[in-house]
Design an enzyme around this catalytic site. Structure first.
Site, short mmCIF file in Angstrom:
data_model
loop_
_atom_site.label_atom_id
_atom_site.label_comp_id
_atom_site.label_asym_id
_atom_site.label_seq_id
_atom_site.Cartn_x
_atom_site.Cartn_y
_atom_site.Cartn_z
N HIS A 1 6.64 4.98 -6.11
CA HIS A 1 7.02 4.40 -4.82
C HIS A 1 6.79 2.89 -4.78
CE1 HIS A 1 7.87 8.28 -3.16
NE2 HIS A 1 6.62 8.70 -3.31
N GLY A 2 5.75 2.42 -5.48
CA GLY A 2 5.48 0.99 -5.49
C GLY A 2 6.65 0.20 -6.07
N LEU B 1 0.83 -1.20 0.00
CA LEU B 1 0.00 0.00 0.00
C LEU B 1 0.86 1.25 0.00
CD1 LEU B 1 -2.78 1.40 0.26
CD2 LEU B 1 -2.54 1.22 2.74
N GLN C 1 0.91 8.64 -4.25
CA GLN C 1 0.79 7.75 -5.41
C GLN C 1 1.21 8.47 -6.70
OE1 GLN C 1 -3.23 6.16 -5.28
NE2 GLN C 1 -2.83 4.99 -3.41
N GLU D 1 0.28 -13.08 -2.79
CA GLU D 1 -1.03 -13.58 -2.35
C GLU D 1 -2.16 -12.79 -3.00
OE1 GLU D 1 -3.67 -13.95 1.78
OE2 GLU D 1 -1.56 -13.40 1.85
#
Length: 420
Positions: free
Chosen positions: A253-254, A243, A249, A277
């Site tokens: 950053h992800g 998250l 966003q 998952e």
């Protein structure tokens, strides 16, 4: 929970008292639209609408309809200090449904529903909350610094740091309890994890920013991964939650977070491969993008070899060098092969399509044995009905639909790779 379930579909009155549907609906609002969340760095943020963001999901708190009943002009204030995530919760409204005037209708217990999810000890008085804002000057990130990087924005360069933490660090358990509340607002079907299980790993992003001549830290996002056992003597980390909070966003950053977690896990010789998952569509694109970037430098994935099909060398190098399992390595191969395929060339694109469909068709091949079992237990007329789902036409239609879904996804990943 209100006594009204919103099931009326006309303008008829209720209980013969003249209470119209329109009047009832005036007390209904979408929870997603009335919850104001802030990450407060300084006191002026409290009145600055630009610092406000809202949840994407509220069904785990307010039910499947994501509606709140009983208030007009409702505003729920859920504020956090930017670093430590000290919490403030309160609400305001212009009118509340009156059980006496409105035939026994009860307003939803908004604050109670949220308070049951967040840790105790939050502020309900804005003045008390304001006293915690200056204390952010003493907040330091939890854990060990793994990676730092910058982002160029309109406001200038911004500095970010990624840390790895665990529950043995004083204060981190309480911090994580506050942080994980965001899972309910922004991850569909997200749930809290068992923090007493030592097999969980935590990776956290913080922004390091200047304030009053000193540095402070703001919480940006986090990733959790659970270390499963892999026979006979290995580990298989499974990424569970990823998250990045809305104010941060669209800044990459992800990618930084996933790459950092990857590097850390790969350094452990006991790790066999890394899995994910139940990834969302958005995270699936992120994972594919990062894995494609990493596999591009492997000799087995060189452009001249991609047209020869998926090979054992590709699977082996992806697993040994990057801890990517065979299933994901095949997916990466298909994306990178599409990148090297001239889709305007009918013959070349046909070869690509058939290659992907051979993989997609594997589950259908297993149906043959199942069909033989049906032949032995069903009557002829029952078999005819059952076989409709296994017809050649249905199978071909499903395969084409699956291929087109994959193609759309692959093109989005390649668009991002082109920019990168």
């Amino acid at each position: 929970m209100s006594l009204w379930d919103g099931s009326m579909h006309d303008s008829s009155t209720s209980s013969g008292m003249g209470l119209s549907r329109n009047e009832l609906e005036s007390f209904v609002c979408r929870a997603n639209d009335v919850i104001d969340i802030k990450l407060v760095r300084q006191e002026s943020d409290l009145e600055n609408n630009k610092t406000t963001f809202r949840p994407e999901l509220t069904h785990q708190v307010f039910g499947e309809t994501e509606n709140i009943f009983g208030y007009k002009d409702l505003v729920v204030k859920l504020y956090y200090t930017a670093g430590r995530l000290t919490t403030y919760l309160n609400m305001s409204y212009s009118q509340k449904v009156d059980p006496v005037r409105h035939e026994g209708m009860q307003a939803d217990e908004v604050l109670k529903n949220i308070a049951e999810k967040i840790p105790p000890g939050f502020c309900t008085n804005i003045d008390d909350f304001s006293m915690y804002i200056p204390k952010e000057a003493t907040f330091q990130p939890y854990g060990t610094l793994l990676h730092s990087y910058k982002r160029e924005t309109e406001g200038g360069d911004r500095q970010f740091e990624i840390y790895k933490a665990d529950m043995s660090i004083p204060g981190f358990r309480e911090f994580h309890e506050r942080l994980q509340m965001f899972v309910l607002w922004f991850i569909d079907a997200g749930s809290f994890i068992d923090v007493d299980d030592e097999k969980w790993n935590y990776y956290l992003i913080f922004e390091k920013y200047a304030c009053d001549g000193n540095h402070r830290y703001a919480t940006v996002g986090y990733l959790t991964a659970y270390s499963y056992y892999a026979y006979p003597d290995k580990l298989r980390p499974r990424i569970s939650q990823v998250l990045v909070l809305p104010p941060f966003q669209r800044l990459g950053h992800g990618v930084e977070l996933l790459q950092t977690a990857y590097r850390d896990m790969r350094e452990n010789n006991d790790v066999l491969d890394i899995t994910v998952e139940d990834p969302s569509e958005e995270f699936l694109r992120l994972r594919d993008f990062v894995d494609c970037m990493n596999c591009k430098v492997l000799p087995a994935f060189s452009p001249q070899l991609l047209q020869d099909g998926f090979t054992a060398d590709m699977a082996q190098q992806a697993q040994e060098k990057l801890k990517i399992n065979k299933k994901q390595a095949r997916r990466v191969y298909e994306i990178l092969r599409l990148e090297q395929t001239d889709i305007s060339n009918a013959a070349a694109f046909r070869e690509f399509r058939l290659d992907v469909k051979r993989r997609l068709n594997a589950p259908f091949r297993k149906e043959s044995s199942y069909i033989e079992k049906l032949r032995k237990v069903l009557k002829p007329e029952e078999l005819v009905v059952a076989m409709e789902d296994f017809s050649v036409e249905n199978r071909q239609a499903k395969l084409e639909e699956m291929f087109q879904d994959n193609l759309t996804h692959y093109k989005r990943v390649l668009d991002r790779l082109a920019v990168a």
